[in-house]
Design a protein around this motif. Structure first.
Motif, PDB file in Angstrom:
ATOM      1  N   GLN A  17       0.999  -1.169   0.149  1.00 34.30           N
ATOM      2  CA  GLN A  17      -0.103  -0.206  -0.004  1.00 34.30           C
ATOM      3  C   GLN A  17       0.716   1.150   0.277  1.00 34.30           C
ATOM      4  N   LEU A  18       1.543   1.065   1.261  1.00 35.57           N
ATOM      5  CA  LEU A  18       3.237   2.345   1.170  1.00 35.57           C
ATOM      6  C   LEU A  18       3.366   2.665  -0.015  1.00 35.57           C
ATOM      7  N   VAL A  19       4.573   1.939  -0.728  1.00 37.09           N
ATOM      8  CA  VAL A  19       4.699   1.571  -2.175  1.00 37.09           C
ATOM      9  C   VAL A  19       3.457   1.626  -3.789  1.00 37.09           C
ATOM     10  N   ARG A  20       2.504   1.929  -3.289  1.00 40.25           N
ATOM     11  CA  ARG A  20       1.663   2.771  -4.142  1.00 40.25           C
ATOM     12  C   ARG A  20       1.593   3.848  -3.721  1.00 40.25           C
ATOM     13  N   ALA A  21       1.198   3.875  -2.729  1.00 42.33           N
ATOM     14  CA  ALA A  21       0.619   5.476  -2.958  1.00 42.33           C
ATOM     15  C   ALA A  21       2.041   6.430  -2.806  1.00 42.33           C
ATOM     16  N   PHE A  22       3.328   5.898  -2.576  1.00 45.27           N
ATOM     17  CA  PHE A  22       5.056   6.090  -3.305  1.00 45.27           C
ATOM     18  C   PHE A  22       4.396   6.822  -4.870  1.00 45.27           C
ATOM     19  N   LYS A  23       4.347   5.470  -5.339  1.00 45.18           N
ATOM     20  CA  LYS A  23       4.479   5.871  -6.542  1.00 45.18           C
ATOM     21  C   LYS A  23       3.134   6.087  -7.891  1.00 45.18           C
ATOM     22  N   LYS A  24       1.940   6.985  -6.969  1.00 45.13           N
ATOM     23  CA  LYS A  24       0.906   6.723  -7.255  1.00 45.13           C
ATOM     24  C   LYS A  24       0.927   8.868  -7.427  1.00 45.13           C
ATOM     25  N   SER A  25       1.083   9.156  -5.832  1.00 48.69           N
ATOM     26  CA  SER A  25       1.558  10.135  -6.174  1.00 48.69           C
ATOM     27  C   SER A  25       2.721  11.382  -4.859  1.00 48.69           C
TER      28      SER A  25
ATOM     29  N   ARG B  85       7.747  16.862 -10.084  1.00 47.33           N
ATOM     30  CA  ARG B  85       6.057  16.671 -10.273  1.00 47.33           C
ATOM     31  C   ARG B  85       5.735  17.011  -9.771  1.00 47.33           C
ATOM     32  N   THR B  86       6.067  16.572  -7.790  1.00 47.25           N
ATOM     33  CA  THR B  86       6.216  17.260  -6.736  1.00 47.25           C
ATOM     34  C   THR B  86       4.895  18.123  -6.555  1.00 47.25           C
ATOM     35  N   ALA B  87       5.795  19.134  -6.912  1.00 52.94           N
ATOM     36  CA  ALA B  87       5.566  20.726  -6.947  1.00 52.94           C
ATOM     37  C   ALA B  87       4.153  21.233  -7.846  1.00 52.94           C
ATOM     38  N   PHE B  88       4.121  20.291  -9.124  1.00 53.48           N
ATOM     39  CA  PHE B  88       3.094  20.233 -10.704  1.00 53.48           C
ATOM     40  C   PHE B  88       1.963  20.521  -9.309  1.00 53.48           C
ATOM     41  N   ALA B  89       1.680  18.418  -8.262  1.00 56.75           N
ATOM     42  CA  ALA B  89       0.871  18.588  -8.546  1.00 56.75           C
ATOM     43  C   ALA B  89       0.100  18.705  -7.222  1.00 56.75           C
ATOM     44  N   LEU B 377      -6.259  12.925  -0.603  1.00 51.72           N
ATOM     45  CA  LEU B 377      -5.303  13.316   0.003  1.00 51.72           C
ATOM     46  C   LEU B 377      -3.507  13.580   0.038  1.00 51.72           C
ATOM     47  N   GLN B 378      -3.722  14.575   0.700  1.00 54.58           N
ATOM     48  CA  GLN B 378      -1.885  15.280   0.998  1.00 54.58           C
ATOM     49  C   GLN B 378      -1.295  15.091   1.385  1.00 54.58           C
ATOM     50  N   THR B 379      -0.189  14.818   1.360  1.00 56.52           N
ATOM     51  CA  THR B 379       0.444  14.590   2.727  1.00 56.52           C
ATOM     52  C   THR B 379       1.961  14.747   2.496  1.00 56.52           C
ATOM     53  N   GLN B 380       2.162  15.936   3.723  1.00 52.07           N
ATOM     54  CA  GLN B 380       3.823  15.980   3.328  1.00 52.07           C
ATOM     55  C   GLN B 380       4.192  16.232   5.060  1.00 52.07           C
ATOM     56  N   THR B 381       5.795  15.291   4.930  1.00 57.17           N
ATOM     57  CA  THR B 381       5.823  14.927   6.662  1.00 57.17           C
ATOM     58  C   THR B 381       7.205  15.880   6.452  1.00 57.17           C
ATOM     59  N   THR B 382       6.890  16.103   8.394  1.00 54.91           N
ATOM     60  CA  THR B 382       7.874  17.289   8.742  1.00 54.91           C
ATOM     61  C   THR B 382       8.726  16.400   9.217  1.00 54.91           C
ATOM     62  N   ARG B 383       9.876  16.756   8.666  1.00 56.63           N
ATOM     63  CA  ARG B 383      11.302  15.730   9.847  1.00 56.63           C
ATOM     64  C   ARG B 383      11.957  16.288  10.949  1.00 56.63           C
ATOM     65  N   GLY B 384      11.718  15.768  11.801  1.00 54.74           N
ATOM     66  CA  GLY B 384      12.805  16.387  12.838  1.00 54.74           C
ATOM     67  C   GLY B 384      13.796  15.489  13.880  1.00 54.74           C
ATOM     68  N   GLN B 385      14.549  15.653  14.145  1.00 56.44           N
ATOM     69  CA  GLN B 385      14.893  14.847  15.239  1.00 56.44           C
ATOM     70  C   GLN B 385      14.546  14.086  16.085  1.00 56.44           C
ATOM     71  N   GLN B 386      13.505  15.261  16.794  1.00 58.82           N
ATOM     72  CA  GLN B 386      12.513  14.987  17.665  1.00 58.82           C
ATOM     73  C   GLN B 386      11.235  13.610  17.402  1.00 58.82           C
ATOM     74  N   GLN B 387      10.616  13.635  15.695  1.00 60.88           N
ATOM     75  CA  GLN B 387       9.931  13.455  15.179  1.00 60.88           C
ATOM     76  C   GLN B 387      10.180  12.185  14.465  1.00 60.88           C
ATOM     77  N   GLN B 388      10.895  11.715  14.492  1.00 57.98           N
ATOM     78  CA  GLN B 388      11.360  10.555  13.754  1.00 57.98           C
ATOM     79  C   GLN B 388      10.306   9.020  14.479  1.00 57.98           C
ATOM     80  N   LYS B 389       9.975   9.644  15.096  1.00 57.24           N
ATOM     81  CA  LYS B 389       8.314   8.427  15.562  1.00 57.24           C
ATOM     82  C   LYS B 389       6.984   8.778  14.859  1.00 57.24           C
TER      83      LYS B 389
END
Lengths: 201, 401
Positions: A17-25, B85-89, B377-389
């Motif tokens: 699922q994760l792989v597909r989510a990455f591949k898709k978007s 592509r990310t930017a365009f998306a 759904l669009q997600t972006q992660t914010t990564r930080g030293q303390q936010q690994q989990k």
């Protein structure tokens, strides 16, 4: 299907699922989730293979970098984890061949200093934990040297089998070998390690 | 089997990989051979010892370091391609651009058009709402545009549809969008023909020199100057319509100015204002909706159209609320928490949710969230030293088809 198999199956489905989510978007969070899920295992494999934290860290990162680049084209013919470990193994093998080359050229001891190699890295437990003490112990050095004495092919299978606990079939898939070859390599590697480790066991 | 043969298979024996028959033979041999039994014990001790080695973990900053390397290595086609592509998306998914162009009389001469298009500043600003913020945006845009003829090349590469609005004289009765151009297949690659919107030609068009002319929004990087130039030439209108790339409506400046909120300084030189709403329109319903919305912004919507617009907004808000509730419950189910919610400016429409959920629950979250099919759904992660989990997600909402 027993519980263990079910768990593995669930894990594969989850990865897919994760792989597909990455591949898709190009869902970066999916990639991150895969990294977080597998980073310890990949790092551990690299560490056992290379015997040095810094190299292992570098190698594990390189593995995920390769995964990131290739994930869009990953055809899912194998499970993601199998593919990932194969990349990790190949990265390690390439690394030791270049390290050996370097050692020959520059006569640098790849083992490094026992204390120095842990500097700047954290492990899961606290500083005085048994884990860290073990890592710094003489035993750890002997194990590292014993593993390092094996050639890459034997090192790979024994790490996957005895340290990481993979099945013969999984090792065969990761290494791209038939199970018979895996069996004989594991047997040889164990025989060799048995001799090297007899003083500490 | 002699001792040498037995010792060859002891490793497999240890792992239970031998067939029943061989295993029985080995068992038999071990009972009577202390040497081989000791060998087996030693092999087992070796394997057990290796197995007992502690697991080591990488640094906490591992994920960050991976991303740093990805970023640093982003000079290859993978990196560039992905980032683009990310930017365009992101641009394409979460954002609808609204731009207002002012065009002075100068644009009527083709040579001047050609000369100016290339050096005009780009005015389009990202905006997530379709239409609701046009007025607030328009102030800035009009000022920015001043008296210059401005054509803002559109950044988005996706195909869009053109909608031509021909406005008759300011006080003409029955203000409406009177003509919409048939369009050719666009973003959907010809799966379905571009919607053809029935429209009637306004009676009594103004004299030719006063007629608003169609300017089609162009894709950036696709020779906008030449295309706009071509589109501006009445003789070439048909060509322009065959490559629809924008939803376009325009009307005479005097009318639009009347529709603008008070406080905007009147620009005497303003000839027309072009409202361009690049969108990816797929269905006739969507076309009609956009059409009505354009009409409302342009101040020419009938009461019925306004009512319909309102109804759409109400239902949109209801849908948003439903989606938001489902999302909130998904986030909660994944053990996460909502850090903040962002709404579209001046509306009740939800734009984004910032949430943090444990990384290990992300796959399950993704699965449930994807069932909310109307929204992407669009997600972006914010990564930080303390936010690994924990993964910090930005979930953006957008109507999807």
């Amino acid at each position: 299907m027993n519980d263990e198999q079910e768990k593995v199956q669930d894990s594969h489905v989850e990865d897919a699922q994760l792989v597909r989510a990455f591949k898709k978007s190009h869902d970066i969070a999916s990639f991150d989730a895969l990294v977080i899920k597998y980073k310890n295992r990949v790092f551990n494999i690299c560490f056992r293979f290379l015997g040095e934290r810094e190299e292992a860290n570098d190698c594990a990162q390189e593995t995920f970098l390769k995964v990131y680049r290739a994930l869009s084209g990953f055809r899912e013919e194998a499970a993601f984890s199998t593919w990932l470990y194969r990349i990790a193994m190949n990265t390690c093998k390439n690394r030791i061949s270049s390290r050996e080359y370097r050692r020959k050229r520059m006569t640098v001891n790849p083992g490094g200093s026992e204390n120095g190699e842990d500097r700047g890295f954290e492990i899961e437990d606290t500083r005085n934990s048994p884990v860290l003490l073990f890592e710094r112990s003489e035993k750890a050095r002997i194990v590292r040297e014993a593993i390092a004495s094996l050639d890459a092919r034997h090192r790979a299978v024994v790490i996957l089998r005895d340290i990481e606990g993979f099945s013969y079939e999984e090792i065969a898939r990761i290494e791209g070998l038939n199970v018979g070859t895996v069996k004989s390599r594991i047997a040889r590697a164990r025989e060799a390690l048995k001799e090297k480790l007899k003083d500490v066991i | 089997m002699d001792c040498a043969q037995i010792r060859k298979v002891l490793s497999e024996y240890l792992d239970g990989m031998l067939d029943m028959e061989t295993r029985a033979r080995v068992d038999q041999h071990l009972k009577s051979c202390p040497g081989c039994a000791a060998h087996l014990a030693s092999l087992k001790a070796t394997a057990d010892f290796l197995r007992s080695m502690p697991q080591v973990a990488p640094t906490d900053a591992f994920l960050d370091e991976v991303h740093r390397r990805i970023d640093n290595a982003g000079t290859g086609w993978h990196g560039i391609d992905f980032r683009k592509r990310t930017a365009f998306a992101l641009a394409g998914i979460a954002v609808v651009f609204i731009a207002i162009f002012t065009v002075s009389r100068a644009i009527y001469t083709r040579s001047e058009k050609l000369a100016m298009v290339g050096r005009q500043p780009e005015l389009s600003r990202p905006e997530t709402s379709v239409i609701g913020h046009l007025k607030s945006e328009s102030k800035t845009e009009i000022r920015a545009s001043g008296q210059k003829p401005v054509v803002a090349p559109e950044k988005k590469t996706e195909k869009m549809l053109t909608l031509k609005e021909k406005i008759s004289e300011p006080n003409r009765e029955g203000k409406n969008i009177t003509e919409q151009q048939p369009t050719t297949p666009s973003a959907n690659g010809g799966e379905k023909p571009g919607p053809v919107i029935a429209g009637k030609k306004p009676a009594g068009l103004p004299a030719k020199e006063e007629q608003p002319q169609l300017i089609t929004a162009m894709e950036v990087g696709s020779k906008p100057a030449a295309q706009i130039s071509a589109a501006c030439a009445p003789a070439d209108e048909q060509t322009a319509h065959e490559t629809p790339v924008g939803l376009l409506a325009y009307k005479r400046a005097s009318e639009v100015q009347k529709a603008l909120p008070a406080g905007i300084e009147e620009d005497k030189e303003l000839e027309r204002i072009i409202v361009m709403i690049p969108v990816t329109l797929q269905s006739e319903n969507e076309i009609r909706m956009a059409d009505r919305q354009v009409a409302e912004v342009a101040g020419i919507a009938s009461d019925a159209e306004k009512a319909e617009n309102k109804q759409v907004r109400v239902s949109q808000i209801a849908t948003e609320k439903r989606i938001m509730d489902a999302t909130a419950s998904n986030i909660a189910a994944a053990g996460g928490k909502i850090l903040s919610e962002k709404q579209q400016q001046d509306t009740e429409i939800l734009k984004a949710v910032i949430a943090e959920i444990p990384a290990e629950n992300y796959p399950a979250f993704l699965k449930t969230q994807k069932k909310i099919s109307m929204f992407e759904l669009q997600t972006q992660t914010t990564r930080g030293q303390q936010q690994q989990k924990n993964l910090r997600l930005r979930i953006e909402f957008k109507l999807s088809r």
